[in-house]
Design a protein around this motif. Structure first.
Motif, short mmCIF file in Angstrom:
data_model
loop_
_atom_site.label_atom_id
_atom_site.label_comp_id
_atom_site.label_asym_id
_atom_site.label_seq_id
_atom_site.Cartn_x
_atom_site.Cartn_y
_atom_site.Cartn_z
N LYS A 39 -14.71 -6.02 12.71
CA LYS A 39 -14.31 -4.70 13.22
C LYS A 39 -15.50 -3.89 13.76
O LYS A 39 -15.32 -2.87 14.40
CB LYS A 39 -13.56 -3.92 12.14
N SER B 279 -3.84 1.08 12.51
CA SER B 279 -4.47 2.42 12.55
C SER B 279 -4.34 3.04 13.93
O SER B 279 -4.06 4.24 14.05
CB SER B 279 -5.95 2.33 12.24
N TRP C 257 3.74 8.54 9.07
CA TRP C 257 2.40 8.57 9.65
C TRP C 257 2.23 9.58 10.77
O TRP C 257 1.20 9.59 11.43
CB TRP C 257 2.02 7.17 10.15
N GLY D 51 -6.50 7.84 5.88
CA GLY D 51 -6.02 7.23 7.12
C GLY D 51 -5.07 8.17 7.84
O GLY D 51 -5.20 8.41 9.04
N TYR E 258 0.85 -1.19 0.00
CA TYR E 258 0.00 0.00 0.00
C TYR E 258 0.88 1.23 0.00
O TYR E 258 1.31 1.69 1.04
CB TYR E 258 -0.91 -0.01 1.24
N GLY F 21 -3.50 -4.82 13.74
CA GLY F 21 -4.05 -3.49 13.51
C GLY F 21 -2.92 -2.48 13.59
O GLY F 21 -2.00 -2.63 14.40
C1 LIG Z 1 -3.29 2.10 8.44
C2 LIG Z 1 -4.18 1.63 7.40
C3 LIG Z 1 -4.76 0.35 7.49
C4 LIG Z 1 -4.52 -0.57 8.65
O1 LIG Z 1 -5.74 -0.70 9.29
P1 LIG Z 1 -6.07 -1.60 10.52
O2 LIG Z 1 -7.56 -1.69 10.49
O3 LIG Z 1 -5.58 -0.96 11.74
O4 LIG Z 1 -5.42 -2.91 10.27
C5 LIG Z 1 -5.61 -0.05 6.47
N1 LIG Z 1 -5.89 0.74 5.41
C6 LIG Z 1 -5.36 1.97 5.31
C7 LIG Z 1 -5.71 2.80 4.14
C8 LIG Z 1 -4.49 2.46 6.29
O5 LIG Z 1 -3.97 3.68 6.16
#
Ligand SMILES: *Cc1c(COP(=O)(O)O)cnc(C)c1O
Length: 583
Positions: free
Chosen positions: A403, A495, A320, A471, A51, A493
């Motif tokens: 989730k 985020s 980030w 994000g 990503y 996770g």
């Molecule tokens: C950080 C991020 C994630 C990770 O998400 P989690 O639900 O915490 O695993 C997923 N997608 C995007 C676009 C992000 O920026």
């Protein structure tokens, strides 16, 4: 479209000198790693998902963010590193029409993102062969090495046990291994980011055996240098492939009959789960948080439970975190130049962060958020602006069942009264995976609940097409984030890490990487039933909103979070843990 993408990591300051790099290696390892890793013998990381939109590759979620962050950390720390991943010629997007998610696609060309063509390779099938381009992009000590062709499709196209998925995995494994040889590299170690990359290890085994090494010696050698990183909890959830699919797509790419036989033996009743041969070819196995490594339920072909070493995910902090906050951490002796907690006074220095500093930094983050929101639209097609003096809650995740994005909406009146009482807004960002009709309908229901309640309609904003830009923006500008996985189902996770790094108050169930530390370090959602959890969630939302107006409480929670989690969050810590495990 591209001018909307912000550059996520504009200010790399890699370590400057060879001495710096040695010092880092020494700080993390007992041995001199420079003897084991070198530019032509790099750390090779295989992943079906990456990503990193600034480099043209859009992922689907956390697995891809992790891969992109591994490369960024390697670049920053000058670790010789190759990310082997597909360059998908198509990517999927979502927009809202009449409160319904509509999927659409855009075409992507690697040349637009600074990749250059290296050579062509061939992947065989039983009846024909496919020609793929090898393309690469070097960035410091790291590089992307990608395979691609016009019909490669998009990420996760086709069902998970489908022919097309198998073709993508075969092309990444065997094709990526050929690509590595073409650019003159030998892997020091191979990390398999989930079982979709298994064929990279097979390609290596096959190369050793067909160049004359004894089969068992080759297995031992490959095992010793292969790390399998698992992100999934339940083996039974993994897709299966049929023997006939292997005859069509896999076996034609293997030269050695011994390797073919070895792989054939891993089938039971004519089907295979890739985790079965993966745990045999990888002696090193890791899970992505302490809890996950403990509970992941995987068995080898003899039925013995697999032990996973825990290496909790981290994030590339400079990507980030608000630059102003990073500078604050450096200037106040909180992070060192490797982005690890600074010795010796880390905790003491965190304890000196004042509520005024937190609010001022958050204000800057809120401005950035609003700049990004100006280019996006909500469920009604309108841009969103969050007032500077308003409290902002956010829930930003893939819309998957476990989730529980709907949990805060269990009692719409209650949520509305909390938002109104605290002058708060709530941003919901997410995307439903194509074909997931359950979640597609749940999202539509949610949007109608919001539409019917005038307070929610004013204060809750759904932002479609969730991506890394959103994000990041939400981590910078929200006061408090909500993370509600069903306990036991989140592998790690990340985020929540972005939120804590940016001095937000985390409201979360005790799951994934959050559970690496005791639950009194953040605003926990506990409860034996979903109703109890929901009650706790509302209570903690009030605690969070009040804390932003109470210096003592704000400092108390931010200090707690940072002291407990900054080390875990640091991608450098993650890289150190992997290097220590690998070497
Ligand atoms: C950080 C991020 C994630 C990770 O998400 P989690 O639900 O915490 O695993 C997923 N997608 C995007 C676009 C992000 O920026």
């Amino acid at each position: 479209m591209d001018d909307q993408i912000i550059n996520l990591s504009p200010d790399f300051q890699p370590l400057e000198s060879v001495e710096d790099v040695e010092e880092f290696y020494q700080a993390i390892s007992r041995e001199k790693l420079t003897h084991k890793l070198s530019p032509d013998r790099p750390y090779c990381y295989w992943t079906i998902e990456t990503y990193d939109k600034a480099n043209g590759i859009r992922g689907g979620g956390g697995l891809g963010v992790l891969a992109a962050d591994m490369r960024r950390v390697a670049e920053q720390l000058q670790v010789p590193f190759v990310l082997v991943t597909p360059f998908y010629p198509w990517e999927s997007h979502q927009k809202m029409v009449n409160l319904e998610q509509i999927d659409y696609h855009t075409e992507i060309n690697y040349r637009d993102f600074g990749f250059s063509f290296v050579d062509k390779i061939r992947i065989k099938t039983a009846t024909t062969s496919v020609e793929l381009d090898v393309v690469e992009k070097k960035m410091g000590s790291s590089r992307f090495l990608c395979v691609t062709e016009p019909n490669f499709g998009e990420l996760y196209s086709g069902e998970s046990g489908s022919d097309h998925r198998l073709y993508q995995e075969v092309a990444l494994g065997f094709g990526g291994y050929q690509a590595l040889k073409i650019v003159g590299l030998r892997p020091a170690v191979i990390q398999l980011n989930e079982v979709a990359t298994f064929f990279a290890a097979v390609a290596r085994l096959d190369e050793l055996v067909s160049s004359g090494m004894d089969f068992y010696e080759a297995v031992v050698y490959t095992r010793k240098h292969t790390l399998y990183t698992n992100h999934t909890l339940v083996q039974a959830a993994e897709a299966t492939f049929h023997y006939s699919q292997f005859e069509q797509y896999v076996f034609p790419n293997i030269k050695s009959t011994a390797v073919k036989r070895w792989l054939s033996d891993k089938f039971t009743d004519g089907t295979i789960r890739l985790s079965t041969p993966t745990v045999e070819i990888a002696e090193l196995r890791s899970g992505v948080s302490k809890l996950h490594a403990r509970v992941a339920n995987y068995r080898d072909i003899n039925g013995t439970k697999i032990k996973f070493k825990s290496v909790t995910n981290g994030i590339h902090m400079r990507t980030w975190t608000l630059p102003e906050i990073m500078n604050y951490y450096y200037e106040h002796g909180i992070l060192d130049r490797f982005d690890l907690p600074a010795t010796p006074n880390f905790e003491e220095n965190v304890s000196k962060i004042t509520a005024d500093d937190i609010r001022e930094l958050k204000m800057t983050g809120r401005k950035r958020l609003n700049e990004i929101l100006a280019n996006r639209t909500d469920q009604y097609g309108n841009p969103v602006h969050i007032p500077e003096n308003a409290i902002l809650f956010d829930f930003k995740r893939r819309f998957v069942d476990y989730k529980r994005p709907w949990l805060p909406f269990s009692n719409p009146e209650r949520l509305a009264s909390i938002l109104e009482k605290h002058n708060a807004h709530y941003i919901l960002a997410g995307r439903v995976h194509m074909g997931d009709t359950t979640m597609f309908n749940k999202l539509m229901d949610l949007l109608h609940v919001i539409d019917r309640n005038p307070i929610l309609k004013e204060r809750v904003h759904y932002l479609p097409d969730y991506d890394e830009e959103l994000g990041l923006a939400l981590s910078l500008g929200a006061n408090s984030s909500i993370n509600t996985p069903i306990v036991g189902l989140e592998a790690c996770g990340t985020s929540w890490m972005k939120d804590i790094a940016n001095m937000g108050l985390l409201i979360s169930t005790h799951d994934g990487g959050v559970a690496d530390m005791p639950a009194d370090n953040y605003l926990t959602i506990s409860g034996k039933t979903e109703a109890e959890e929901c009650e706790e969630l509302y209570r903690q939302m009030e605690v969070a909103a009040d804390a932003w107006n109470n210096d003592f409480d704000l400092e108390y929670w931010i200090h707690k979070e940072l002291i407990a989690y900054l080390d875990i969050i640091s991608g450098t810590r993650m890289m150190r843990d992997y290097l220590n495990y690998l070497f």
